[in-house]
Design a protein around this motif. Structure first.
Motif, PDB file in Angstrom:
ATOM      1  N   LYS A  57      -6.028  16.721  -3.886  1.00  0.00           N
ATOM      2  CA  LYS A  57      -5.259  15.512  -4.195  1.00  0.00           C
ATOM      3  C   LYS A  57      -4.492  15.057  -2.969  1.00  0.00           C
ATOM      4  N   PRO A  65      -7.505   1.531 -15.143  1.00  0.00           N
ATOM      5  CA  PRO A  65      -7.278   2.393 -13.974  1.00  0.00           C
ATOM      6  C   PRO A  65      -8.496   2.550 -13.056  1.00  0.00           C
ATOM      7  N   VAL A 103       1.411   5.634  -7.309  1.00  0.00           N
ATOM      8  CA  VAL A 103       0.180   5.779  -8.089  1.00  0.00           C
ATOM      9  C   VAL A 103      -0.703   6.901  -7.532  1.00  0.00           C
ATOM     10  N   ASP A 104      -1.251   6.689  -6.331  1.00  0.00           N
ATOM     11  CA  ASP A 104      -2.288   7.608  -5.832  1.00  0.00           C
ATOM     12  C   ASP A 104      -1.819   9.044  -5.672  1.00  0.00           C
ATOM     13  N   SER A 105      -0.553   9.229  -5.278  1.00  0.00           N
ATOM     14  CA  SER A 105      -0.121  10.602  -5.003  1.00  0.00           C
ATOM     15  C   SER A 105       0.410  11.295  -6.255  1.00  0.00           C
ATOM     16  N   ARG A 106       0.414  10.602  -7.388  1.00  0.00           N
ATOM     17  CA  ARG A 106       0.983  11.186  -8.605  1.00  0.00           C
ATOM     18  C   ARG A 106      -0.087  11.473  -9.648  1.00  0.00           C
ATOM     19  N   ASP A 107       0.218  12.390 -10.570  1.00  0.00           N
ATOM     20  CA  ASP A 107      -0.718  12.708 -11.646  1.00  0.00           C
ATOM     21  C   ASP A 107      -0.414  11.922 -12.910  1.00  0.00           C
ATOM     22  N   TRP A 162       1.889   1.713  -3.551  1.00  0.00           N
ATOM     23  CA  TRP A 162       0.775   2.181  -4.397  1.00  0.00           C
ATOM     24  C   TRP A 162       0.487   3.655  -4.138  1.00  0.00           C
ATOM     25  N   GLN A 168       0.824  -1.215   0.000  1.00  0.00           N
ATOM     26  CA  GLN A 168       0.000   0.000   0.000  1.00  0.00           C
ATOM     27  C   GLN A 168       0.856   1.262   0.000  1.00  0.00           C
ATOM     28  N   TYR A 227      -6.743  21.690  -7.071  1.00  0.00           N
ATOM     29  CA  TYR A 227      -6.464  20.285  -7.348  1.00  0.00           C
ATOM     30  C   TYR A 227      -5.407  19.744  -6.382  1.00  0.00           C
ATOM     31  N   GLY A 238      -3.205   2.884 -12.626  1.00  0.00           N
ATOM     32  CA  GLY A 238      -3.155   1.486 -12.209  1.00  0.00           C
ATOM     33  C   GLY A 238      -3.785   0.564 -13.238  1.00  0.00           C
TER      34      GLY A 238
END
Lengths: 449, 449
Positions: free
Chosen positions: B389, B40, A58-62, A54, A51, B385, A66
């Motif tokens: 985010k 995604p 993944v989640d923290s990036r623009d 991820w 996690q 954003y 996934g």
């Protein structure tokens, strides 16, 4: 030194089994070589690592998306990628008892470095050095052995129905490149990230969870303009180091190995192996490879579908280049446990503890009543437990044995804080909190926990 | 009605592909039947469902322990469980073109209910009703076909090296029962929970992600005192309904089917199938089964290891009984998407939107500048954003097309809130926030988001 290292490895294997992190796969039936099962604490630690990855990648990036592809794929995937023809290991046989071995491992075990040798050169080396099997018998010439597990999909078992257990997650990403571009049309550079199982029919799985037949990967294929590859390579390398810092790996045990051109795959423009000083020695932890347009061009050739990227608002079209950071979850897990494993002495007694970073520890707080036969202490401790459990989730109730035994057990599973409710707690609403690393205890108010 | 239902299913398949939720597996090579890849948004939704389950059934409870067993297991596991002998489907063949079919599916497609029929009775029904293959040809007599995928582990492919891709995660839990008891010695009742892939070589996979060859399970084996089984059964049933509520499934579409004794496995004391009104009809969503001591007793018999539980501080020993809640991730996902799929009319135009519960939506906020060619709007929108985010993670930047198109796209992926930054935002620090379900817009301060 080798003996000492093996001692540490053995201590880790034993602790992780005893404390419910990692068990031999199919243990109750005598095991299945090269497979491992994860117990409650192993699952928690593995989930925390996965996690974290991820979240970071993944989640923290623009620029990351996934995907999650099936393990069973059309056989054309592995024909196009070259795995059917070239994903092979050299295999030799004990000519007396017919046991089979990886030729390169046999050489390594006999102090000969097989790096860069062809199969024929390995056979010559065996002859020249008079290398025998572990049972002292002569070895056969080597042959190649494909490491993909084979199965058949559908009711008829023939050539057409052959499928493989994927030996890497990467191809499940490449085959979805076009789908994602069609759905989202992201600007370059962008990455597709995947976590999932992969399988390799290792001839000789070994070194605990380091080389197994079933393992979990975390891979990114980062698609870039062909002129911008080196730039993205550098920035992903920096991101990898940030992740390894968060795993709590000491910087001095992490090494970059710039793979020389002659040892790289023919299509690779650059490869860095990140190695780690495991108890079994310095070994590969993960890889970062600049794969050019090799994979997408293969797919384009074999599928007949266009893999070109059209830069928005222009006529510029090309098959993107790819940078691939490839992580193995079990190797990350083994590095985390190895880095955390510590022995010291407290009050003249040897102590073992796992100094996991707080955000990775399977259990963050253990809550105990000082005495388990005093209902008023148990009741108060249950209150504290309920508050922390609701807030953090990863909180354990522990009232087995005396306090000393509880500390010892919580040290061994890497719990950063042990909270004890005693008679003073009933009076003034404070508890004892004990720090795993320093073993120092202090009193704090329940509200400040 | 059937036609209308199929229309809804087709609309969902098309939307989930177009918008990046679910793609055919190995799509670029013409697919591999019965496999699906997640894009995604599908990955995000699947992760949200799986994490919700883990939080509810494992992390927030004191009586649950996670495990994660290997997919490849010692073949004795499947001999002891009965899968090698009895995990079979009846298979018949088109006598002209040799295509193979599941006999029970052929009957069902011809309006004959095969429930409870033996294979011989199915063959008789085919003769009596003159049932033909989908191509109009006569069908052969049926034979049994084992649904486990077979492979070989190690360098020699023979009887001894046979292994299977697990057809269920449950056995990976049972085989670790003793390991967990040895590490933690939990009080009864307690449960072991696992999430992971399972594989079944379905002869005719169908109905989108409902019946696939590769799927993900979430299973619990809940170990209880033999006198307390019914009690735990009831309480787990209530927990299941809480989970289904959190998935946003309407209560009136969820049905409990109490499986009658003659249709249950011989060892089962009670089984409830939870069915759901999918667009393809009312079908099984998950199962809750009281399996008695069947599985642990099999393991005890075949492994020779003692599976008895010794109640702490007493001499009472017994093999615990087991209650098994068994969930399929893909079926849960298909139920969630089906429940969320909605068509309405806005300003005289047809609108499609996915009304996911907020905690499951892959994207919670979409942020847009009113006009993408006004740098001051873009800059302010980027600020908003970045704030959201960082706070929520699942936030999307969306500046493609005009605002109407953006709303349409966000509706189709189920984003609860669209935030638009306009010229007023620059003046007074407010933004427009638009609600997916009502399409109502209101202005709120950026600080209140």
């Amino acid at each position: 030194m080798a003996a000492q290292k093996n001692e540490k490895m053995e201590a880790i294997v034993s602790l992780t089994k005893r404390r419910g992190f990692i068990y031999q796969g199919s243990d109750v039936y005598g095991g299945l070589s090269g497979t491992w099962d994860y117990g409650p604490l192993g699952v928690a630690l593995k989930r925390n690592i996965m996690q974290l990855w991820w979240k970071l990648f993944v989640d923290s990036r623009d620029d990351m998306y996934g995907v999650d592809a099936a393990i069973l794929m059309n056989q054309k995937v592995w024909q196009a990628s070259g795995h059917v023809d070239t994903f092979v290991d050299p295999l030799c046989e004990d000519t007396v008892n017919k046991r089979r071995y990886r030729t390169d491992h046999i050489l390594k075990d006999n102090g000969i470095d097989p790096t860069g040798m062809t199969m024929q050169q390995m056979d010559v080396a065996i002859q020249e050095h008079g290398v025998k099997s572990p049972d002292g018998n002569p070895l056969s010439e080597s042959r190649t052995f494909n490491m993909m597990f084979t199965t058949h999909v559908g009711p008829v078992a023939d050539e057409k129905s052959v499928s493989y257990l994927r030996p890497e997650t990467a191809q499940g990403i490449f085959t979805n490149y076009k789908n994602v571009v069609d759905s989202f049309y992201p600007d370059l550079p962008f990455g597709l990230a995947q976590q999932g199982k992969a399988f390799r029919n290792e001839i000789s799985p070994r070194d605990f969870i380091f080389r197994t037949r079933e393992f979990e990967q975390m891979e990114i294929e980062y698609f870039v303009h062909p002129d911008k590859g080196q730039e993205s390579f550098e920035s992903l390398l920096a991101d990898i180091h940030s992740f390894l810092d968060l795993l709590g790996l000491p910087k001095e045990a992490v090494h970059e190995l710039e793979v020389p051109a002659e040892d790289r795959a023919h299509y690779s423009k650059r490869t860095i192996d990140i190695e780690y000083d495991f108890p079994i020695g310095r070994e590969e932890l993960l890889g970062l490879a600049y794969r050019t347009d090799f994979d997408l061009s293969n797919i384009q050739r074999v599928s007949g579908k266009n893999m070109e990227y059209n830069v928005k608002g222009t006529n510029e079209k090309f098959v993107p280049h790819v940078i691939e950071p490839s992580f193995g979850v079990e190797r990350a897990l083994m590095a985390v446990i190895s880095a955390a494993y510590t022995e010291d002495e407290v009050n003249g007694e040897k102590r073992i503890f796992l100094k996991f970073p707080e955000h990775l520890a399977p259990v963050k707080y253990a809550i105990s009543p000082l005495l388990k036969n005093k209902p008023e202490l148990v009741e108060k401790a249950r209150e504290v437990y309920a508050i922390l459990k609701k807030k953090h989730g990863n909180v354990m109730w522990d009232d087995n044995g005396n306090i000393g035994k509880r500390y010892r057990r919580q040290d061994e599973i890497g719990t950063p804080y042990c909270v004890v409710v005693d008679f003073d707690s009933l009076e003034d609403g404070t508890v004892t909190i004990r720090d795993r690393d320093t073993t120092e205890q202090k009193r704090i108010s329940i509200d400040d926990l």
